[in-house]
Scaffold this motif. Structure first.
Motif, PDB file in Angstrom:
ATOM      1  N   LEU A   1       0.828  -1.196   0.000  1.00  0.00           N
ATOM      2  CA  LEU A   1       0.000   0.000   0.000  1.00  0.00           C
ATOM      3  C   LEU A   1       0.867   1.252   0.000  1.00  0.00           C
ATOM      4  CD1 LEU A   1      -2.573  -1.059   2.750  1.00  0.00           C
ATOM      5  CD2 LEU A   1      -2.893  -1.158   0.265  1.00  0.00           C
ATOM      6  N   GLN A   2       0.467   2.209  -0.797  1.00  0.00           N
ATOM      7  CA  GLN A   2       1.054   3.542  -0.730  1.00  0.00           C
ATOM      8  C   GLN A   2       0.197   4.366   0.216  1.00  0.00           C
ATOM      9  OE1 GLN A   2       1.323   5.578  -4.483  1.00  0.00           O
ATOM     10  NE2 GLN A   2       2.249   7.408  -3.599  1.00  0.00           N
ATOM     11  N   VAL A   3       0.824   5.008   1.201  1.00  0.00           N
ATOM     12  CA  VAL A   3       0.085   5.769   2.214  1.00  0.00           C
ATOM     13  C   VAL A   3       0.188   7.252   1.875  1.00  0.00           C
ATOM     14  CG1 VAL A   3      -0.301   6.101   4.670  1.00  0.00           C
ATOM     15  CG2 VAL A   3       0.770   3.985   3.868  1.00  0.00           C
ATOM     16  N   PHE A   4      -0.957   7.896   1.686  1.00  0.00           N
ATOM     17  CA  PHE A   4      -0.980   9.290   1.247  1.00  0.00           C
ATOM     18  C   PHE A   4      -0.996  10.274   2.419  1.00  0.00           C
ATOM     19  CE2 PHE A   4      -3.118   6.781  -2.071  1.00  0.00           C
ATOM     20  CZ  PHE A   4      -2.261   7.027  -3.133  1.00  0.00           C
ATOM     21  N   GLY A   5      -1.828   9.997   3.401  1.00  0.00           N
ATOM     22  CA  GLY A   5      -1.928  10.927   4.508  1.00  0.00           C
ATOM     23  C   GLY A   5      -2.856  10.399   5.578  1.00  0.00           C
ATOM     24  N   VAL A   6      -2.905  11.134   6.687  1.00  0.00           N
ATOM     25  CA  VAL A   6      -3.740  10.766   7.830  1.00  0.00           C
ATOM     26  C   VAL A   6      -4.918  11.734   7.909  1.00  0.00           C
ATOM     27  CG1 VAL A   6      -3.831  10.529  10.353  1.00  0.00           C
ATOM     28  CG2 VAL A   6      -1.789   9.796   9.086  1.00  0.00           C
TER      29      VAL A   6
ATOM     30  N   GLY B   1     -13.818   8.084   9.002  1.00  0.00           N
ATOM     31  CA  GLY B   1     -15.011   8.444   8.257  1.00  0.00           C
ATOM     32  C   GLY B   1     -14.832   9.577   7.269  1.00  0.00           C
ATOM     33  N   HIS B   2     -13.608  10.037   7.049  1.00  0.00           N
ATOM     34  CA  HIS B   2     -13.358  11.127   6.096  1.00  0.00           C
ATOM     35  C   HIS B   2     -13.871  10.715   4.715  1.00  0.00           C
ATOM     36  CE1 HIS B   2     -10.864  14.744   5.014  1.00  0.00           C
ATOM     37  NE2 HIS B   2     -11.061  14.224   3.811  1.00  0.00           N
ATOM     38  N   PRO B   3     -14.608  11.591   4.037  1.00  0.00           N
ATOM     39  CA  PRO B   3     -15.095  11.236   2.694  1.00  0.00           C
ATOM     40  C   PRO B   3     -13.951  10.912   1.744  1.00  0.00           C
ATOM     41  CG  PRO B   3     -16.207  13.194   3.520  1.00  0.00           C
ATOM     42  CD  PRO B   3     -15.085  12.920   4.472  1.00  0.00           C
ATOM     43  N   LEU B   4     -14.164   9.924   0.905  1.00  0.00           N
ATOM     44  CA  LEU B   4     -13.167   9.551  -0.094  1.00  0.00           C
ATOM     45  C   LEU B   4     -13.289  10.457  -1.322  1.00  0.00           C
ATOM     46  CD1 LEU B   4     -13.407   5.663   0.120  1.00  0.00           C
ATOM     47  CD2 LEU B   4     -11.515   7.096   0.881  1.00  0.00           C
TER      48      LEU B   4
ATOM     49  N   SER C   1     -12.092   4.968  -9.803  1.00  0.00           N
ATOM     50  CA  SER C   1     -10.918   5.235 -10.641  1.00  0.00           C
ATOM     51  C   SER C   1      -9.795   5.879  -9.839  1.00  0.00           C
ATOM     52  CB  SER C   1     -11.303   6.128 -11.822  1.00  0.00           C
ATOM     53  OG  SER C   1     -11.680   7.425 -11.377  1.00  0.00           O
ATOM     54  N   VAL C   2     -10.135   6.634  -8.795  1.00  0.00           N
ATOM     55  CA  VAL C   2      -9.104   7.228  -7.953  1.00  0.00           C
ATOM     56  C   VAL C   2      -8.342   6.152  -7.201  1.00  0.00           C
ATOM     57  CG1 VAL C   2      -8.706   8.728  -5.965  1.00  0.00           C
ATOM     58  CG2 VAL C   2     -10.290   9.442  -7.755  1.00  0.00           C
ATOM     59  N   GLY C   3      -9.037   5.110  -6.781  1.00  0.00           N
ATOM     60  CA  GLY C   3      -8.381   3.961  -6.165  1.00  0.00           C
ATOM     61  C   GLY C   3      -7.849   4.219  -4.767  1.00  0.00           C
ATOM     62  N   VAL C   4      -8.554   5.041  -3.988  1.00  0.00           N
ATOM     63  CA  VAL C   4      -8.129   5.346  -2.621  1.00  0.00           C
ATOM     64  C   VAL C   4      -9.149   4.770  -1.652  1.00  0.00           C
ATOM     65  CG1 VAL C   4      -7.635   7.188  -0.969  1.00  0.00           C
ATOM     66  CG2 VAL C   4      -6.960   7.445  -3.357  1.00  0.00           C
TER      67      VAL C   4
ATOM     68  N   ASP D   1      -2.166  15.174  -5.877  1.00  0.00           N
ATOM     69  CA  ASP D   1      -3.556  15.368  -6.309  1.00  0.00           C
ATOM     70  C   ASP D   1      -4.533  14.744  -5.321  1.00  0.00           C
ATOM     71  OD1 ASP D   1      -2.757  16.721  -8.560  1.00  0.00           O
ATOM     72  OD2 ASP D   1      -2.922  14.998  -9.904  1.00  0.00           O
ATOM     73  N   ILE D   2      -4.222  13.561  -4.832  1.00  0.00           N
ATOM     74  CA  ILE D   2      -5.113  12.884  -3.881  1.00  0.00           C
ATOM     75  C   ILE D   2      -5.192  13.651  -2.567  1.00  0.00           C
ATOM     76  CG2 ILE D   2      -5.298  10.812  -2.428  1.00  0.00           C
ATOM     77  CD1 ILE D   2      -4.364   9.231  -4.915  1.00  0.00           C
ATOM     78  N   LEU D   3      -4.052  14.140  -2.100  1.00  0.00           N
ATOM     79  CA  LEU D   3      -4.062  14.927  -0.869  1.00  0.00           C
ATOM     80  C   LEU D   3      -4.920  16.189  -1.019  1.00  0.00           C
ATOM     81  CD1 LEU D   3      -0.310  14.625   0.141  1.00  0.00           C
ATOM     82  CD2 LEU D   3      -2.255  13.620   1.351  1.00  0.00           C
ATOM     83  N   ILE D   4      -4.838  16.828  -2.177  1.00  0.00           N
ATOM     84  CA  ILE D   4      -5.630  18.037  -2.417  1.00  0.00           C
ATOM     85  C   ILE D   4      -7.119  17.696  -2.448  1.00  0.00           C
ATOM     86  CG2 ILE D   4      -6.152  19.809  -4.142  1.00  0.00           C
ATOM     87  CD1 ILE D   4      -3.150  19.794  -4.845  1.00  0.00           C
ATOM     88  N   LEU D   5      -7.470  16.566  -3.057  1.00  0.00           N
ATOM     89  CA  LEU D   5      -8.868  16.137  -3.080  1.00  0.00           C
ATOM     90  C   LEU D   5      -9.373  15.834  -1.673  1.00  0.00           C
ATOM     91  CD1 LEU D   5      -8.851  13.788  -6.215  1.00  0.00           C
ATOM     92  CD2 LEU D   5      -9.998  16.005  -6.009  1.00  0.00           C
ATOM     93  N   LEU D   6      -8.558  15.170  -0.866  1.00  0.00           N
ATOM     94  CA  LEU D   6      -8.950  14.872   0.505  1.00  0.00           C
ATOM     95  C   LEU D   6      -9.152  16.141   1.315  1.00  0.00           C
ATOM     96  CD1 LEU D   6      -6.491  11.918   1.194  1.00  0.00           C
ATOM     97  CD2 LEU D   6      -8.991  11.722   1.160  1.00  0.00           C
ATOM     98  N   LEU D   7      -8.328  17.135   1.060  1.00  0.00           N
ATOM     99  CA  LEU D   7      -8.369  18.389   1.816  1.00  0.00           C
ATOM    100  C   LEU D   7      -9.703  19.105   1.656  1.00  0.00           C
ATOM    101  CD1 LEU D   7      -6.693  20.393   3.556  1.00  0.00           C
ATOM    102  CD2 LEU D   7      -5.913  21.430   1.411  1.00  0.00           C
ATOM    103  N   ARG D   8     -10.411  18.866   0.577  1.00  0.00           N
ATOM    104  CA  ARG D   8     -11.685  19.542   0.344  1.00  0.00           C
ATOM    105  C   ARG D   8     -12.728  19.199   1.414  1.00  0.00           C
ATOM    106  NH1 ARG D   8     -12.404  18.466  -6.196  1.00  0.00           N
ATOM    107  NH2 ARG D   8     -10.594  19.726  -6.870  1.00  0.00           N
TER     108      ARG D   8
END
Length: 261
Positions: A3-8, A12-15, A24-27, A58-65
């Motif tokens: 697994l690649q770990v992106f962040g904490v 329940g944080h939205p994907l 397709s994002v695969g997270v 990109d994934i971190l930025i999406l999570l930040l929303r």
């Protein structure tokens, strides 16, 4: 599968994405107590590439929303979900929860200024008679020592000139941000900053940078990115307190964030 770990994030944080886009994002989240790690599968033995680094951000930025994110350095890998819990989430659960609370509602932006070299050289020559004298000495045939002395003098004055320009720009930018660090520059006429900004006040900084860009015109190129997760201020935030304001006269200089970006 590794697994690649992106962040904490919080449990329940939205994907990122929705429906097929989410697939397709695969997270997915690996949860433990009130915390979760955003992860994605990678092939056994595969090497991470440049496009994987872009995807990581990109994934971190999406999570930040959808809430606060503590970014992990690109290339953080784990053999399985149990290892993510045992090595990432559980050992520092209380600290991670406090840091998430501290950065909740804040984002980071990055600003790079590339000053125009002919403009800078012209202003340095006009302002410093010693540099002009050295330049006159090196006209036509001149010794190597004279040329070296001129180069050193010009480099020193360009650095001083850039610092003066940066101080003036900070006076304009300071009211729109909560905190600031200066990040290392690779070029004499490059100025780089990271800003800590309240997410609900980001538009004010965007407008300020837009006016700054217009005022500089051809004297400098401006690159501005964000919002990003809070990379550069994680070593400063304290639990149950707002991130502190910096000393605007002497912001600290850092080579990178505490989380490797």
């Amino acid at each position: 599968m590794p697994l690649q770990v992106f962040g904490v994030v919080r449990q329940g944080h939205p994907l990122p994405g929705s429906g097929r886009d989410r697939e397709s994002v695969g997270v997915r989240l690996v949860e433990s107590g009130d915390l979760a790690a955003a992860v994605g599968e990678i092939e056994e033995g595969s090497e991470l590439r440049e496009e994987d680094a872009a995807r990581h951000l990109d994934i971190l930025i999406l999570l930040l929303r959808d809430g606060p994110v503590l970014p992990l350095a690109f290339g953080t890998l784990s053999p399985d979900e149990d290892a993510v819990r045992a090595e990432v989430l559980d050992p520092a659960a209380a600290d991670l929860a406090q840091r998430l609370a501290a950065v909740d509602g804040y984002v980071e932006t990055r600003l790079e200024i590339f000053f125009d070299e002919p403009t800078a050289l012209r202003e340095v020559m006009e302002a410093d008679p010693d540099v002009r004298a050295l330049a006159a000495e090196t006209q036509g045939a001149s010794s190597l020592d004279a040329r070296i002395a001129l180069g050193e003098a010009v480099s020193m004055q360009l650095t001083s000139w850039r610092q003066q320009q940066a101080e003036a720009l900070l006076e304009t930018l300071a009211p729109a941000v909560e905190d600031i660090v200066e990040t290392e520059s690779s070029e004499p006429l490059q100025q780089r900053w990271a800003f800590l900004v309240r997410a609900d006040a980001l538009e004010r900084l965007d407008d300020t940078v837009g006016r700054l860009r217009s005022s500089l015109q051809n004297a400098a190129a401006v690159e501005y990115v964000g919002p990003l997760p809070v990379y550069s201020f994680l070593g400063q935030v304290q639990a149950d307190t707002a991130p502190p304001r910096s000393n605007w006269e002497a912001p600290p200089t850092r080579s990178g964030s505490a989380w490797g970006w």
